[in-house]
Design a protein around this motif. Structure first.
Motif, short mmCIF file in Angstrom:
data_model
loop_
_atom_site.label_atom_id
_atom_site.label_comp_id
_atom_site.label_asym_id
_atom_site.label_seq_id
_atom_site.Cartn_x
_atom_site.Cartn_y
_atom_site.Cartn_z
N VAL A 164 0.83 -1.21 0.00
CA VAL A 164 0.00 0.00 0.00
C VAL A 164 0.86 1.26 0.00
N ASN A 165 1.86 1.29 0.86
CA ASN A 165 2.64 2.52 1.01
C ASN A 165 3.71 2.71 -0.06
N LEU A 166 4.20 1.62 -0.62
CA LEU A 166 5.09 1.75 -1.77
C LEU A 166 4.31 2.28 -2.97
N ALA A 167 3.12 1.73 -3.18
CA ALA A 167 2.28 2.21 -4.30
C ALA A 167 1.98 3.69 -4.15
N SER A 168 1.59 4.09 -2.95
CA SER A 168 1.27 5.49 -2.69
C SER A 168 2.49 6.39 -2.88
N SER A 169 3.65 5.92 -2.44
CA SER A 169 4.89 6.71 -2.55
C SER A 169 5.32 6.87 -4.00
N LEU A 170 5.14 5.82 -4.80
CA LEU A 170 5.46 5.93 -6.23
C LEU A 170 4.55 6.95 -6.92
N MET A 219 -7.04 -3.10 -7.93
CA MET A 219 -7.84 -4.27 -8.29
C MET A 219 -8.06 -5.00 -6.97
N PRO A 220 -9.26 -4.90 -6.41
CA PRO A 220 -9.47 -5.34 -5.03
C PRO A 220 -9.59 -6.85 -4.88
N SER A 221 -9.46 -7.28 -3.65
CA SER A 221 -9.71 -8.67 -3.29
C SER A 221 -11.07 -8.77 -2.62
N GLN A 222 -11.63 -9.96 -2.66
CA GLN A 222 -12.89 -10.23 -1.98
C GLN A 222 -12.82 -11.62 -1.38
N VAL A 223 -13.73 -11.93 -0.48
CA VAL A 223 -13.68 -13.21 0.22
C VAL A 223 -13.78 -14.39 -0.75
N ASP A 224 -14.39 -14.18 -1.91
CA ASP A 224 -14.52 -15.25 -2.91
C ASP A 224 -13.17 -15.75 -3.41
N LEU A 225 -12.13 -14.93 -3.24
CA LEU A 225 -10.81 -15.31 -3.74
C LEU A 225 -10.32 -16.61 -3.11
N ILE A 250 -2.67 -4.37 -6.89
CA ILE A 250 -3.51 -5.56 -6.99
C ILE A 250 -3.50 -6.27 -5.64
N ASP A 251 -4.67 -6.45 -5.07
CA ASP A 251 -4.80 -7.14 -3.79
C ASP A 251 -5.05 -8.62 -4.06
N ALA A 252 -4.00 -9.43 -3.97
CA ALA A 252 -4.10 -10.85 -4.28
C ALA A 252 -4.16 -11.70 -3.00
N ASN A 262 -6.85 -6.97 2.95
CA ASN A 262 -6.37 -5.88 3.81
C ASN A 262 -5.88 -4.68 3.01
N ALA A 263 -5.27 -4.93 1.86
CA ALA A 263 -4.82 -3.80 1.03
C ALA A 263 -6.01 -3.01 0.50
N THR A 264 -7.10 -3.72 0.22
CA THR A 264 -8.31 -3.06 -0.26
C THR A 264 -8.88 -2.12 0.80
N SER A 265 -9.03 -2.62 2.02
CA SER A 265 -9.57 -1.78 3.09
C SER A 265 -8.60 -0.69 3.51
N ALA A 266 -7.29 -0.96 3.37
CA ALA A 266 -6.28 0.05 3.75
C ALA A 266 -6.34 1.28 2.85
#
Length: 260
Positions: free
Chosen positions: A21-27, A85-91, A37-39, A44-48
């Motif tokens: 999350v924070n590397l993406a934001s810093s870039l 690209m979010p994650s969901q419980v279905d993953l 991409i939340d894999a 947690n990356a999605t909610s963050a």
């Protein structure tokens, strides 16, 4: 064409999602267009980044099983030039659903080819496992960033991860390199932290980033507000650390080291 960095370590609690999350934001702060991409089924990356996965129609799960294109599964965040690209419980069920499919480990790679030109970086937050979803991430990536916690058992399981990366290089993705190993949760007051830093640097040498991520209360607080650290508290030590990491990645670009 985007550089794709998978952030992975099968050991949990080492700072993978915080780093993603924070590397993406810093870039983005350094004027890059970034897709996160939340894999990880925990999302947690999605909610963050302030998104509720239950309210989103499409995510990485739908891309992997062919129910959505990558473009339709990408959502805006509150930070300009940062998408997810979010994650969901279905993953959780994707591993089973992909088992019998042809070229199952290349589903994400094929999907990303159609949108890679839209970004400078694609950051993939992998689950703490080496299953089929993580294999998809590695097969689709340019390089791997490995967070290593500055605590006892820091190197536990790392050999297995490196063997997996070698296997992916040999079988699925010969272009895959090591972006670097990132020391996280560092506390300069603890002798153990300093010992881990010394041991990792001695063992892996130029694979280790110069930047170290220190323990920081603000870093822990930011996800509960749905914000990366640069938005939540730009003056914090955590913000400074991740901005330095982003700068280092830009200077180390195209210098990944192969394990072969």
């Amino acid at each position: 064409m985007a550089k794709v960095i998978a952030i992975t370590n099968q050991k949990g609690g080492v700072g993978k999602t915080t780093t993603a999350v924070n590397l993406a934001s810093s870039l983005v702060f350094l004027e890059k267009r970034v897709l996160l991409i939340d894999a990880d089924p925990q999302a947690n990356a999605t909610s963050a980044l302030g998104l509720d996965s239950e309210l989103l129609e499409f995510g990485i799960y739908h891309v992997l099983i062919g129910e959505s294109s990558a473009k339709d599964a990408i959502h805006k965040t509150n930070q300009n030039n940062l998408w997810i690209m979010p994650s969901q419980v279905d993953l959780v069920g994707a591993e089973i659903e992909l088992v019998d499919q042809e070229k199952r480990e290349f589903k994400l790679k094929v999907a990303l080819k159609k949108i890679q030109q839209d970004y400078d970086f694609i950051i993939i937050d992998c689950a703490p496992s080496l299953g089929l979803i993580s294999l998809n991430a590695l097969a689709a990536s340019t390089s791997v960033l490995i967070p290593i916690q500055c605590e006892y058992f820091a190197l536990e399981g790392l050999g297995k991860l490196l063997n997996t990366i070698r296997s992916v290089q040999n079988l699925q993705n010969p272009e895959l390199g090591i972006e670097g190993m990132l020391l996280t949760m560092y506390d300069s007051r603890l002798r153990l932290s300093n010992q881990v830093v010394e041991e990792v640097r001695q063992h892996f040498q130029n694979l280790v980033f110069n930047t170290i991520i220190a323990r920081n209360v603000k870093l822990s607080e930011a996800p509960s507000f749905g914000e990366p650290i640069l938005i939540y508290d730009s003056n914090s030590k955590g913000a400074d650390n991740y901005l330095n990491l982003a700068r280092e990645i830009l200077t180390r670009d195209s210098k990944e080291v192969s394990l072969n």
